[in-house]
Design a protein around this motif. Structure first.
Motif, PDB file in Angstrom:
ATOM      1  N   UNK A  14      -4.767  14.787  -6.895  1.00 23.53           N
ATOM      2  CA  UNK A  14      -3.967  15.845  -7.517  1.00 23.53           C
ATOM      3  C   UNK A  14      -3.468  16.729  -6.390  1.00 23.53           C
ATOM      4  N   UNK A  15      -2.156  16.694  -6.142  1.00 18.89           N
ATOM      5  CA  UNK A  15      -1.595  17.345  -4.962  1.00 18.89           C
ATOM      6  C   UNK A  15      -0.887  18.645  -5.281  1.00 18.89           C
ATOM      7  N   UNK A  16      -0.828  19.013  -6.553  1.00 16.50           N
ATOM      8  CA  UNK A  16      -0.172  20.260  -6.944  1.00 16.50           C
ATOM      9  C   UNK A  16      -0.570  20.622  -8.357  1.00 16.50           C
ATOM     10  N   UNK A  17       0.035  21.670  -8.901  1.00 19.41           N
ATOM     11  CA  UNK A  17      -0.315  22.116 -10.245  1.00 19.41           C
ATOM     12  C   UNK A  17      -0.239  21.013 -11.274  1.00 19.41           C
ATOM     13  N   UNK A  18       0.907  20.359 -11.398  1.00 17.36           N
ATOM     14  CA  UNK A  18       1.064  19.252 -12.349  1.00 17.36           C
ATOM     15  C   UNK A  18       1.561  17.998 -11.640  1.00 17.36           C
ATOM     16  N   UNK A  19       1.234  17.876 -10.355  1.00 21.38           N
ATOM     17  CA  UNK A  19       1.647  16.726  -9.554  1.00 21.38           C
ATOM     18  C   UNK A  19       0.438  15.886  -9.172  1.00 21.38           C
ATOM     19  N   UNK A  20       0.586  14.577  -9.312  1.00 18.46           N
ATOM     20  CA  UNK A  20      -0.451  13.635  -8.899  1.00 18.46           C
ATOM     21  C   UNK A  20       0.142  12.685  -7.868  1.00 18.46           C
ATOM     22  N   UNK A  21      -0.667  12.346  -6.871  1.00 18.79           N
ATOM     23  CA  UNK A  21      -0.243  11.404  -5.844  1.00 18.79           C
ATOM     24  C   UNK A  21      -1.040  10.114  -5.935  1.00 18.79           C
ATOM     25  N   UNK A  22      -0.399   9.011  -5.654  1.00 14.52           N
ATOM     26  CA  UNK A  22      -1.042   7.696  -5.688  1.00 14.52           C
ATOM     27  C   UNK A  22      -0.707   6.954  -4.413  1.00 14.52           C
ATOM     28  N   UNK A  23      -1.733   6.436  -3.757  1.00 15.08           N
ATOM     29  CA  UNK A  23      -1.561   5.613  -2.557  1.00 15.08           C
ATOM     30  C   UNK A  23      -1.915   4.177  -2.914  1.00 15.08           C
ATOM     31  N   UNK A  24      -0.984   3.265  -2.690  1.00 12.46           N
ATOM     32  CA  UNK A  24      -1.230   1.870  -3.039  1.00 12.46           C
ATOM     33  C   UNK A  24      -0.847   0.962  -1.877  1.00 12.46           C
ATOM     34  N   UNK A  25      -1.626  -0.072  -1.719  1.00 14.58           N
ATOM     35  CA  UNK A  25      -1.322  -1.096  -0.725  1.00 14.58           C
ATOM     36  C   UNK A  25      -0.328  -2.084  -1.319  1.00 14.58           C
ATOM     37  N   UNK A  26       0.634  -2.506  -0.512  1.00 16.34           N
ATOM     38  CA  UNK A  26       1.646  -3.472  -0.942  1.00 16.34           C
ATOM     39  C   UNK A  26       1.264  -4.836  -0.372  1.00 16.34           C
ATOM     40  N   UNK A  27       1.076  -5.805  -1.245  1.00 19.36           N
ATOM     41  CA  UNK A  27       0.671  -7.141  -0.802  1.00 19.36           C
ATOM     42  C   UNK A  27       1.862  -8.030  -0.480  1.00 19.36           C
ATOM     43  N   UNK A  28       2.784  -8.160  -1.436  1.00 24.47           N
ATOM     44  CA  UNK A  28       3.880  -9.113  -1.272  1.00 24.47           C
ATOM     45  C   UNK A  28       5.249  -8.451  -1.240  1.00 24.47           C
ATOM     46  N   UNK A  29       5.515  -7.562  -2.206  1.00 26.97           N
ATOM     47  CA  UNK A  29       6.857  -7.013  -2.359  1.00 26.97           C
ATOM     48  C   UNK A  29       6.778  -5.540  -2.720  1.00 26.97           C
ATOM     49  N   UNK A  30       7.824  -4.797  -2.292  1.00 25.16           N
ATOM     50  CA  UNK A  30       7.893  -3.377  -2.650  1.00 25.16           C
ATOM     51  C   UNK A  30       8.058  -3.185  -4.143  1.00 25.16           C
ATOM     52  N   UNK A  31       8.426  -4.248  -4.843  1.00 25.38           N
ATOM     53  CA  UNK A  31       8.576  -4.172  -6.292  1.00 25.38           C
ATOM     54  C   UNK A  31       7.236  -3.878  -6.972  1.00 25.38           C
ATOM     55  N   UNK A  32       6.131  -4.127  -6.267  1.00 22.60           N
ATOM     56  CA  UNK A  32       4.810  -3.848  -6.841  1.00 22.60           C
ATOM     57  C   UNK A  32       4.681  -2.370  -7.207  1.00 22.60           C
ATOM     58  N   UNK A  33       5.283  -1.500  -6.394  1.00 22.15           N
ATOM     59  CA  UNK A  33       5.211  -0.068  -6.686  1.00 22.15           C
ATOM     60  C   UNK A  33       5.931   0.251  -7.988  1.00 22.15           C
ATOM     61  N   UNK A  34       7.069  -0.402  -8.228  1.00 21.21           N
ATOM     62  CA  UNK A  34       7.796  -0.174  -9.484  1.00 21.21           C
ATOM     63  C   UNK A  34       6.992  -0.699 -10.673  1.00 21.21           C
ATOM     64  N   UNK A  35       6.322  -1.818 -10.481  1.00 19.15           N
ATOM     65  CA  UNK A  35       5.500  -2.365 -11.568  1.00 19.15           C
ATOM     66  C   UNK A  35       4.383  -1.389 -11.935  1.00 19.15           C
ATOM     67  N   UNK A  36       3.736  -0.799 -10.921  1.00 20.29           N
ATOM     68  CA  UNK A  36       2.691   0.179 -11.195  1.00 20.29           C
ATOM     69  C   UNK A  36       3.275   1.411 -11.885  1.00 20.29           C
TER      70      UNK A  36
END
Length: 563
Positions: free
Chosen positions: A206-228
């Motif tokens: 939780x990086x701010x009042x109503x903001x959340x941050x997520x750190x994810x490892x990318x295995x194959x494609x940057x599209x994985x972030x969109x899927x998440x």
């Protein structure tokens, strides 16, 4: 503890008082680590050694395995002293020591004294304080600083990763209406639901009042972030059940991908936040783009320069004539802001007006424009030896209408320069009116009582409710140039213009067509019943002196049109 020291001739006695005080330095040997032909052997004499976690059985003590080789290397070297940190035990039940090996004048080259300083309490306290500093107290998640450390570790380890920032929509409204306790409960519930959509190796903060941050490892494609991101948005599809409420909550998600050019954790977070801000406007999952940040920086630079230009009165007004389509005579001028900076660069209103509206600078800019237009009109009257018999049209921003006491402001300007209110036409956009129609109706009625003429600018490009249009005191509808330009070759545009003209006639309103560039177009609009015209056919926007010079030959003939 000493190496290769003779065994004590009398039993070693350690007082209970000394042990209870936890004394770190014991004046007598606690154990011997003796090197012989077979290697090292270990002999412990008292309970203090055991209390330190080092054991008293030679073949089971961690001392021999952990430090035997280091002691041997030290004895073979010519060093007089070395210090090293030693960790004993598992992560769950671990002790930390500062180990010192030293030779003194009383010891031969084949002997050394080894002391242990127990740092466990100090290190555990530091870790506890650090954990509190990097943890969000409400959700138990890492805070922004802790999230930055996670990203820094990911950057150090290498590999491909992405940072995602999730911002709750309308959370301030929830907090204000339901109270801070319900807001806190919502944040905790949201955090749990987001966590459920993540993979096991993804990190969340939780990086701010109503903001959340997520750190994810990318295995194959940057599209994985969109899927998440889509999984998270789907998780928000069902309402959130709180103790006393059931709420539907939406979120905006921005993504920034790690790269060789971005080696700073906080910069990566800012990139994701920038994308999340854009996602609020588009309603989509947005990825950070370098070009978008460059545009934002350019707008910020322009905002800073525009603020200085307004304060130093470096802007000026140009005036474009509005003519009667039947007679061709000038009946009014529209005041348009122009800005040339100190370096001589001309800035288009299509560039700096949106910046002014976004930053709130449109309020002082609008005040200046009203005052300058009234001053110019008074100057024209003076030069003409009386009433020059034209109006001046000034645009009013929705933000200015909301923040300023616009009626008082206008009355003050009219009184200062001795100009009658009926010499002014105030142009409002559809968006300004429909944003708060009841409040706008009250303000417009006040302006009408003052004597000003009211025009709706760019009619047809917004989403006006005809019911509002019917009950608002509007005198003139301005037909947007997008319908006028190329009208003669487009039947659909002709139909739209004819419909607007019919509506205005039914409501008793006059009309002004923008963007007229040919006589044929002016004659067609006049034939359809349009009242006034504005465009390059008559003149481009002119400075005050040139506008007055254009006005004077037609002043006498214009009197009947204005009255």
């Amino acid at each position: 503890m000493a190496c290769d020291l003779p065994e004590p001739t009398a039993p070693l006695v350690v007082s209970q008082e000394l042990l209870e005080r936890g004394c770190e330095l014991i004046p007598l040997p606690a154990a011997h680590l003796i090197r012989d032909g077979a290697g090292f052997r270990f002999e412990a004499f008292n309970v203090a050694y055991r209390l330190a976690g080092l054991g008293i059985v030679a073949d089971r003590s961690p001392m021999l395995a952990a430090l035997g080789e280091k002691v041997d290397a030290f004895l073979r070297s010519d060093q007089r002293r070395i210090d090293l940190d030693w960790q004993l035990g598992s992560d769950i039940d671990c002790r930390y020591y500062r180990v010192t090996m030293a030779r003194t004048t009383r010891l031969t080259l084949d002997r050394c004294a080894i002391s242990f300083l127990d740092l466990t309490p100090q290190i555990l306290t530091e870790r506890s304080l650090r954990r509190e500093m990097t943890t969000d107290s409400l959700t138990g998640l890492p805070n922004r600083e802790g999230f930055g450390e996670l990203i820094e570790a990911a950057i150090t380890e290498g590999g491909t990763h992405a940072v995602m920032v999730l911002d709750l929509d309308r959370f301030d409204r929830f907090n204000a209406c339901l109270g801070s306790l319900a807001g806190d409960e919502l944040l905790i519930t949201v955090a749990r639901r987001i966590k459920g959509a993540l993979r096991a190796r993804d990190s969340m903060a939780r990086i701010g009042g109503d903001e959340f941050g997520i750190l994810m490892a990318i295995d194959d494609s940057e599209q994985e972030a969109h899927c998440l991101a889509e999984r998270i948005r789907a998780a928000f599809g069902s309402p959130f059940r709180l103790t006393d409420y059931r709420l539907s909550v939406e979120c905006s998600i921005g993504i920034a991908h790690g790269s060789a050019e971005v080696g700073d954790a906080q910069e990566l977070i800012r990139h994701a936040q920038f994308a999340a801000k854009r996602a609020k406007d588009t309603g989509l999952v947005e990825e950070y783009q370098n070009q978008a940040l460059a545009v934002a920086r350019e707008r910020f630079t322009m905002e800073t320069a525009l603020r200085a230009a307004i304060e130093n009165r470096e802007l000026r007004l140009h005036y474009q004539p509005i003519c009667d389509l039947t007679s061709g005579k000038i009946v009014s001028f529209e005041a348009l802001a122009r800005w040339t900076d100190r370096e001589g660069r001309e800035h288009s209103p299509t560039d700096f007006i949106p910046v002014a509206e976004e930053s709130g600078l449109i309020v002082p800019l609008g005040r200046w424009a009203l005052d300058e237009a009234a001053r110019t009109l008074a100057g024209w009257d003076h030069d003409a030896g009386g009433n020059c018999r034209v109006r001046v049209a000034v645009n009013l921003s929705a933000i200015q209408l909301q923040r300023d006491a616009i009626t008082t402001l206008l009355d003050t300007a009219f009184s200062r320069y001795g100009v009658a209110a009926n010499r002014f036409t105030l142009e409002l956009t559809e968006s300004a009116i429909v944003s708060d129609p009841d409040r706008m109706a009250a303000i417009m009625n006040e302006l009408k009582e003052l004597g000003a003429t009211l025009a709706m600018d760019d009619f047809g490009t917004g989403y006006s409710n005809l019911a509002y249009l019917q009950r608002l005191p509007i005198d003139v509808l301005k037909i947007d140039r997008s319908f006028v330009t190329g009208m003669l070759a487009d039947r659909d545009k002709i139909s739209i213009v004819r419909a607007i003209l019919s509506l205005s006639q039914a409501l008793g309103m006059r009309t002004t067509a923008e963007g007229i560039e040919t006589n044929e177009l002016a004659q067609t609009l006049a034939g359809l019943g349009c009242t006034y015209g504005q465009g390059y056919l008559y003149a481009k926007p002119l400075d005050a002196a040139s506008a007055y010079a254009l006005l004077m030959p037609s002043t006498a003939d214009t009197a009947s049109s204005v009255s």
